[in-house]
Scaffold this motif. Sequence first.
Motif, PDB file in Angstrom:
ATOM      1  N   LEU A 123      -3.904   4.828  -7.739  1.00 53.18           N
ATOM      2  CA  LEU A 123      -3.196   5.460  -6.371  1.00 53.18           C
ATOM      3  C   LEU A 123      -3.513   6.922  -6.554  1.00 53.18           C
ATOM      4  O   LEU A 123      -4.458   7.553  -5.342  1.00 53.18           O
ATOM      5  CB  LEU A 123      -2.168   4.766  -5.522  1.00 53.18           C
ATOM      6  N   ALA A 124      -2.780   7.400  -6.765  1.00 53.19           N
ATOM      7  CA  ALA A 124      -2.468   8.856  -7.301  1.00 53.19           C
ATOM      8  C   ALA A 124      -3.689   9.316  -7.221  1.00 53.19           C
ATOM      9  O   ALA A 124      -4.107  10.727  -7.106  1.00 53.19           O
ATOM     10  CB  ALA A 124      -1.514   8.953  -7.849  1.00 53.19           C
ATOM     11  N   LEU A 128      -5.685   9.208  -4.639  1.00 52.51           N
ATOM     12  CA  LEU A 128      -5.941  10.053  -3.444  1.00 52.51           C
ATOM     13  C   LEU A 128      -6.550  11.666  -3.795  1.00 52.51           C
ATOM     14  O   LEU A 128      -6.893  11.964  -2.371  1.00 52.51           O
ATOM     15  CB  LEU A 128      -3.983   9.717  -3.022  1.00 52.51           C
ATOM     16  N   VAL A 171      -8.652  13.842  -1.286  1.00 50.39           N
ATOM     17  CA  VAL A 171      -8.457  14.307  -0.869  1.00 50.39           C
ATOM     18  C   VAL A 171      -9.783  16.018  -0.899  1.00 50.39           C
ATOM     19  O   VAL A 171      -9.210  16.375   0.295  1.00 50.39           O
ATOM     20  CB  VAL A 171      -7.231  14.536  -0.541  1.00 50.39           C
ATOM     21  N   THR A 211      -8.452   7.213   2.945  1.00 50.87           N
ATOM     22  CA  THR A 211      -6.497   8.557   2.801  1.00 50.87           C
ATOM     23  C   THR A 211      -5.221   8.132   3.205  1.00 50.87           C
ATOM     24  O   THR A 211      -4.085   7.635   2.673  1.00 50.87           O
ATOM     25  CB  THR A 211      -7.156   9.495   3.382  1.00 50.87           C
ATOM     26  N   TRP A 212      -5.135   7.205   4.013  1.00 49.74           N
ATOM     27  CA  TRP A 212      -4.168   6.188   5.362  1.00 49.74           C
ATOM     28  C   TRP A 212      -4.006   4.975   4.763  1.00 49.74           C
ATOM     29  O   TRP A 212      -2.151   4.871   4.169  1.00 49.74           O
ATOM     30  CB  TRP A 212      -4.864   6.391   6.391  1.00 49.74           C
ATOM     31  N   ALA A 262      -4.589   4.346   1.482  1.00 52.57           N
ATOM     32  CA  ALA A 262      -3.936   4.873  -0.369  1.00 52.57           C
ATOM     33  C   ALA A 262      -2.853   5.425  -0.184  1.00 52.57           C
ATOM     34  O   ALA A 262      -1.742   5.412  -0.822  1.00 52.57           O
ATOM     35  CB  ALA A 262      -4.971   5.516  -0.572  1.00 52.57           C
ATOM     36  N   ALA A 263      -2.680   6.603   0.913  1.00 47.25           N
ATOM     37  CA  ALA A 263      -1.402   6.836   1.208  1.00 47.25           C
ATOM     38  C   ALA A 263      -0.128   6.226   0.985  1.00 47.25           C
ATOM     39  O   ALA A 263       0.674   6.598   0.963  1.00 47.25           O
ATOM     40  CB  ALA A 263      -1.301   7.987   1.862  1.00 47.25           C
ATOM     41  N   PHE A 319       0.387   4.579  -1.740  1.00 49.20           N
ATOM     42  CA  PHE A 319       0.558   4.830  -2.422  1.00 49.20           C
ATOM     43  C   PHE A 319       2.788   5.059  -2.316  1.00 49.20           C
ATOM     44  O   PHE A 319       3.827   5.099  -3.674  1.00 49.20           O
ATOM     45  CB  PHE A 319       1.060   6.174  -2.267  1.00 49.20           C
TER      46      PHE A 319
END
Length: 125
Positions: A12-13, A16, A20, A54-55, A57-58, A61
């Motif tokens: 996930l990191a 992200l 991004v 993005t949301w 995955a964040a 995370f």
Amino acid sequence: MENVVLIIHLILALALIGVVLLQRSEGGGLGMGGGGGGGAISGRAAATAMAKFTWIAAGLFICTSLALTIIAAEKSAGSSVLDRLGTVSAPAASDTVPTDTAPAGSLLPPPAGSSDGNALTPSAD
């Protein structure tokens, strides 16, 4: 279990970071040069697929971060650092270095009263 969550966390990191970096910049750096004059940008931006990913995955995370914290707390429950320090035994008397001599590879100078062959003394030549 911890290893599985940790691997998911690392994936996930990386995801992200990639998402991004792939997104298009909207406006100037640090918010400069944005807004004004009724351009194509409205007050409410359309959510693109990249922004949604993005949301998601964040959020995942953060969930894996919390899960790793809880797993680590459960592993250390009931023991503290002070408890683990109390179990360390003192070295035996034969393992200690005598106070009048230092080990051969020591960086410490010899004691004041000792006569060491390696000490720098003026020669009688």
